[in-house]
Design an enzyme around this catalytic site. Structure first.
Site, PDB file in Angstrom:
ATOM      1  N   LYS A 151       0.745  -0.931   0.610  1.00 10.21           N
ATOM      2  CA  LYS A 151       0.185  -0.562   0.118  1.00 10.21           C
ATOM      3  C   LYS A 151       1.109   1.508  -0.098  1.00 10.21           C
ATOM      4  CE  LYS A 151      -3.861  -2.041   2.392  1.00 10.21           C
ATOM      5  NZ  LYS A 151      -4.846  -2.387   3.339  1.00 10.21           N
TER       6      LYS A 151
ATOM      7  N   GLN B 110      -4.625  -1.345   9.305  1.00 13.19           N
ATOM      8  CA  GLN B 110      -4.814  -2.793   9.191  1.00 13.19           C
ATOM      9  C   GLN B 110      -5.327  -3.800  10.013  1.00 13.19           C
ATOM     10  OE1 GLN B 110      -3.906  -3.383   5.816  1.00 13.19           O
ATOM     11  NE2 GLN B 110      -3.648  -5.145   5.949  1.00 13.19           N
TER      12      GLN B 110
ATOM     13  N   ASP C 299     -11.246   3.239   3.610  1.00  9.53           N
ATOM     14  CA  ASP C 299     -11.377   1.197   4.041  1.00  9.53           C
ATOM     15  C   ASP C 299     -13.119   1.063   3.708  1.00  9.53           C
ATOM     16  OD1 ASP C 299      -9.439  -0.993   4.080  1.00  9.53           O
ATOM     17  OD2 ASP C 299      -9.194   0.055   6.748  1.00  9.53           O
TER      18      ASP C 299
HETATM   19  N1  GUN Z   1      -6.793  -6.226   6.512  1.00 12.15           N
HETATM   20  C1  GUN Z   1      -6.919  -7.320   5.061  1.00 12.15           C
HETATM   21  N2  GUN Z   1      -7.565  -6.873   3.995  1.00 12.15           N
HETATM   22  C2  GUN Z   1      -7.606  -5.037   4.337  1.00 12.15           C
HETATM   23  C3  GUN Z   1      -8.642  -4.203   3.878  1.00 12.15           C
HETATM   24  O1  GUN Z   1      -8.452  -4.196   3.620  1.00 12.15           O
HETATM   25  N3  GUN Z   1      -8.276  -3.353   5.031  1.00 12.15           N
HETATM   26  C4  GUN Z   1      -7.709  -3.881   5.924  1.00 12.15           C
HETATM   27  N4  GUN Z   1      -7.655  -2.272   6.685  1.00 12.15           N
HETATM   28  N5  GUN Z   1      -7.196  -4.591   6.277  1.00 12.15           N
HETATM   29  C5  GUN Z   1      -7.091  -5.862   6.063  1.00 12.15           C
END
Ligand code: GUN
Length: 279
Positions: free
Chosen positions: A51, A95, A118
């Site tokens: 990311k 996350q 998100d």
């Molecule tokens: N963990 C796995 N996928 C995601 C996601 O799309 N967003 C977040 N914040 N954590 C994750």
């Protein structure tokens, strides 16, 4: 046809990059994304690194705040408040998964809905379910963009979703309803799962079970979207048994190289959209 998520994600990233250059030239500002990463769960470390790399490549000011796995909930909540008030920050992402002393619901609720890239905050979930403007979770959004590339008219299609998570299955269903699909959500307690899948014009699988969907689960000519990312030995595989299903489906996303790259590209898109609304 094998759907090339890597290529589509690159096209989307190029568009975002160009728009950020234009914004920077006009305003001398760029979108900012802050990711909070707690603990040392290896897949999370990899996702967050990706990311960060992708954000930087399109000109987003990316920042990762790392905490050890025993950080207190209060400390994280305090940081989120600080980020909510920071004008340089357009998007905040915590996350998941979180260590057990930290309440996921409390954390998600503490993020300013306008910075919730998100799309997990109840305000965004409610707006999406109501058909209003919402920040949409990145993976379902990426799936929808891929679907629209191969099928311009989704109206009336029967979409079957395997999995009912807040991250994937539920928002995917809302997006496809908005496109006038007939939507069936199935899950681990669904009876006759195979028969339900066989009814799908569009089959979306997001359960995290390696190679669950076999060739006799899929209707000839259907579109198959595989959200799963599973480690099988030293290979990464999806929830769909790709080699046997690819000859039955009219289009299918591979793993890796399907939905995954689109998820990150949509995070960048959400961050840019938050910046535009906040500025
Ligand atoms: N963990 C796995 N996928 C995601 C996601 O799309 N967003 C977040 N914040 N954590 C994750």
């Amino acid at each position: 046809m094998i759907i090339d998520g890597k290529k589509e994600a690159q096209i989307l990233r190029e568009e975002i990059k160009k728009e950020i250059i234009t914004i920077k030239n006009k305003t001398n500002k760029v979108p900012g994304l802050t990711v909070i990463l707690i603990g040392d769960f290896v897949p999370s470390q990899i996702y967050v690194r990706n990311k960060e790399k992708n954000s930087k490549e399109v000109g987003i000011n990316s920042n990762v705040i790392r905490y050890s796995k025993d950080v207190t909930e209060d400390e994280v909540l305090k940081k989120i408040q600080e980020l909510n008030n920071n004008k340089e920050v357009s998007g905040i992402l915590v996350q998941l998964p979180l260590p057990q002393q930290i309440n996921k619901e409390k954390i998600i609720n503490s993020i300013d809905p306008a910075k919730d890239v998100d799309g997990f905050h109840p305000v965004n979930v409610g707006n999406l379910a109501s058909g209003y403007n919402a920040i949409v979770p990145c993976t379902p959004l990426g799936c929808l963009l891929l679907l629209k590339k191969i099928e311009t008219n989704l109206s009336g299609k029967h979409a079957v979703i395997v999995g009912r998570s807040n991250l994937n299955g539920k928002p995917m269903a809302q997006l496809l309803l908005k496109e006038n699909c007939t939507v069936t959500i199935t899950h681990s307690k669904t009876k006759n799962l195979k028969e339900e899948c066989l009814k799908a014009d569009i089959l979306i699988v997001a359960v995290g079970v390696a190679n669950l969907v076999k060739k006799d689960w899929v209707k000839k000519g259907s579109i198959v979207v595989d959200i799963g990312i599973n480690k099988l030995g030293d290979k990464i595989v999806g929830d769909v048994s790709f080699e046997e299903v690819k000859d039955i489906a009219s289009s299918i996303t591979p793993v890796p190289g399907g939905v995954g790259p689109m998820t990150i590209a949509c995070l960048l898109k959400n961050t840019l959209n938050c910046f535009k609304k906040l500025n």
